[in-house]
Design a protein around this motif. Sequence first.
Motif, PDB file in Angstrom:
ATOM      1  N   ALA A   1      22.295  94.440 -61.944  1.00 52.40           N
ATOM      2  CA  ALA A   1      22.101  93.258 -62.782  1.00 52.40           C
ATOM      3  C   ALA A   1      23.428  92.523 -62.928  1.00 52.40           C
ATOM      4  O   ALA A   1      24.476  93.158 -63.102  1.00 52.40           O
ATOM      5  CB  ALA A   1      21.568  93.672 -64.158  1.00 52.40           C
ATOM      6  N   ALA A   2      23.395  91.196 -62.872  1.00 53.51           N
ATOM      7  CA  ALA A   2      24.640  90.428 -62.938  1.00 53.51           C
ATOM      8  C   ALA A   2      24.371  89.015 -63.412  1.00 53.51           C
ATOM      9  O   ALA A   2      23.266  88.483 -63.233  1.00 53.51           O
ATOM     10  CB  ALA A   2      25.302  90.385 -61.552  1.00 53.51           C
ATOM     11  N   SER A   3      25.383  88.409 -64.013  1.00 55.82           N
ATOM     12  CA  SER A   3      25.308  86.980 -64.314  1.00 55.82           C
ATOM     13  C   SER A   3      25.553  86.223 -63.006  1.00 55.82           C
ATOM     14  O   SER A   3      26.232  86.718 -62.108  1.00 55.82           O
ATOM     15  CB  SER A   3      26.336  86.601 -65.386  1.00 55.82           C
ATOM     16  N   PRO A   4      24.992  85.019 -62.893  1.00 54.09           N
ATOM     17  CA  PRO A   4      25.044  84.304 -61.615  1.00 54.09           C
ATOM     18  C   PRO A   4      26.452  84.035 -61.089  1.00 54.09           C
ATOM     19  O   PRO A   4      26.732  84.258 -59.909  1.00 54.09           O
ATOM     20  CB  PRO A   4      24.301  82.989 -61.916  1.00 54.09           C
TER      21      PRO A   4
ATOM     22  N   LEU B   1      21.964  96.491 -51.058  1.00 50.76           N
ATOM     23  CA  LEU B   1      22.321  96.033 -52.399  1.00 50.76           C
ATOM     24  C   LEU B   1      21.395  94.909 -52.822  1.00 50.76           C
ATOM     25  O   LEU B   1      21.316  93.871 -52.161  1.00 50.76           O
ATOM     26  CB  LEU B   1      23.778  95.552 -52.425  1.00 50.76           C
ATOM     27  N   GLU B   2      20.696  95.120 -53.919  1.00 50.32           N
ATOM     28  CA  GLU B   2      19.798  94.110 -54.473  1.00 50.32           C
ATOM     29  C   GLU B   2      20.401  93.591 -55.777  1.00 50.32           C
ATOM     30  O   GLU B   2      20.553  94.351 -56.740  1.00 50.32           O
ATOM     31  CB  GLU B   2      18.414  94.711 -54.721  1.00 50.32           C
ATOM     32  N   VAL B   3      20.742  92.316 -55.807  1.00 46.41           N
ATOM     33  CA  VAL B   3      21.374  91.710 -56.979  1.00 46.41           C
ATOM     34  C   VAL B   3      20.311  90.981 -57.797  1.00 46.41           C
ATOM     35  O   VAL B   3      19.606  90.113 -57.279  1.00 46.41           O
ATOM     36  CB  VAL B   3      22.483  90.728 -56.567  1.00 46.41           C
ATOM     37  N   ILE B   4      20.201  91.349 -59.071  1.00 45.39           N
ATOM     38  CA  ILE B   4      19.215  90.742 -59.972  1.00 45.39           C
ATOM     39  C   ILE B   4      19.973  89.941 -61.017  1.00 45.39           C
ATOM     40  O   ILE B   4      20.769  90.493 -61.778  1.00 45.39           O
ATOM     41  CB  ILE B   4      18.350  91.828 -60.641  1.00 45.39           C
ATOM     42  N   GLU B   5      19.749  88.644 -61.051  1.00 47.75           N
ATOM     43  CA  GLU B   5      20.537  87.764 -61.911  1.00 47.75           C
ATOM     44  C   GLU B   5      19.928  87.601 -63.309  1.00 47.75           C
ATOM     45  O   GLU B   5      18.715  87.479 -63.456  1.00 47.75           O
ATOM     46  CB  GLU B   5      20.688  86.388 -61.253  1.00 47.75           C
TER      47      GLU B   5
END
Length: 288
Positions: A52-55, A76-80
């Motif tokens: 999980a990450a901020s954009p 790696l799957e990035v969820i914003e």
Amino acid sequence: LAASLALSLAACGSSASTDSVAASSESTAASSAAAESTAETSELAGTTLKVAASPTPHAEILNAAKDILAEQGIDLEVIEFTEYVQPNLVTESGEVDANYFQHKPYLDGFNVKQGTHLVSVGPVHYEPLGIYPGKSDDLANIADGATIAVPNDTTNEARALQLLAAQGLITVRDGAGLTATVNDITDNPHNLQIKEIEAAQLPRTVQDVDFAVINGNYAMEAGFSVGKDALATEDASSEAAQTYANVLVVKEGRENDPAIQALYAALTSDKVKDYINSTYDGAVVPIF
């Protein structure tokens, strides 16, 4: 560019022998096979990491690390997320493996308030405050009585005062650290007027004061170049940079997982450092 370069090289080598071309093709094929073999034989091959990450800049930095992880067979799957509560909650619940958006003081406060069990794997970057010119642009010859605008929230005001102190403009009481307020100024040789303003408003009011201390994200949003416009910024070795560095976070007990360690190694690689330095113009600074 890569395609153009390949075409250019092919054209330059157009008179090379067939054997040379064949050898080059075999070499390329061997390199590709080796890369695939590395990914397949890695103990982490087939692993998927959800983070999980901020954009901005966190998701962007994570995406810059994807290829490094792919070489080890890690997807790696990035969820914003655009707010600061859910990323920690989904990390606690196990819906994601890690998050990257916050500094340690925020994390510690969140754990206390929410009863979560999240820990830092390590720091990746910080976003420095900078001193920006308003009516004046010469810190070395600052006028007596000059007005300097600073953020009015406790954390960022303390950082601003310590930055001014680092430039020799004021002296702050020993031990005040990152809780300093204007009441902790023990020496003000230039009789500076410290004007406290809401952090997001500082870029809009900089023309009304001599100088303003502005957060990197607000400076960028207002069109300032941190690298070119800031007269001074927080140093990577400063207490503020070390304290407010943005960290990779996981649920307690997962910090030494091989996949998490691989993620942190990718985030603190030379490739990612070069990406940060070339992309954010000093508004985001690697701390590794």
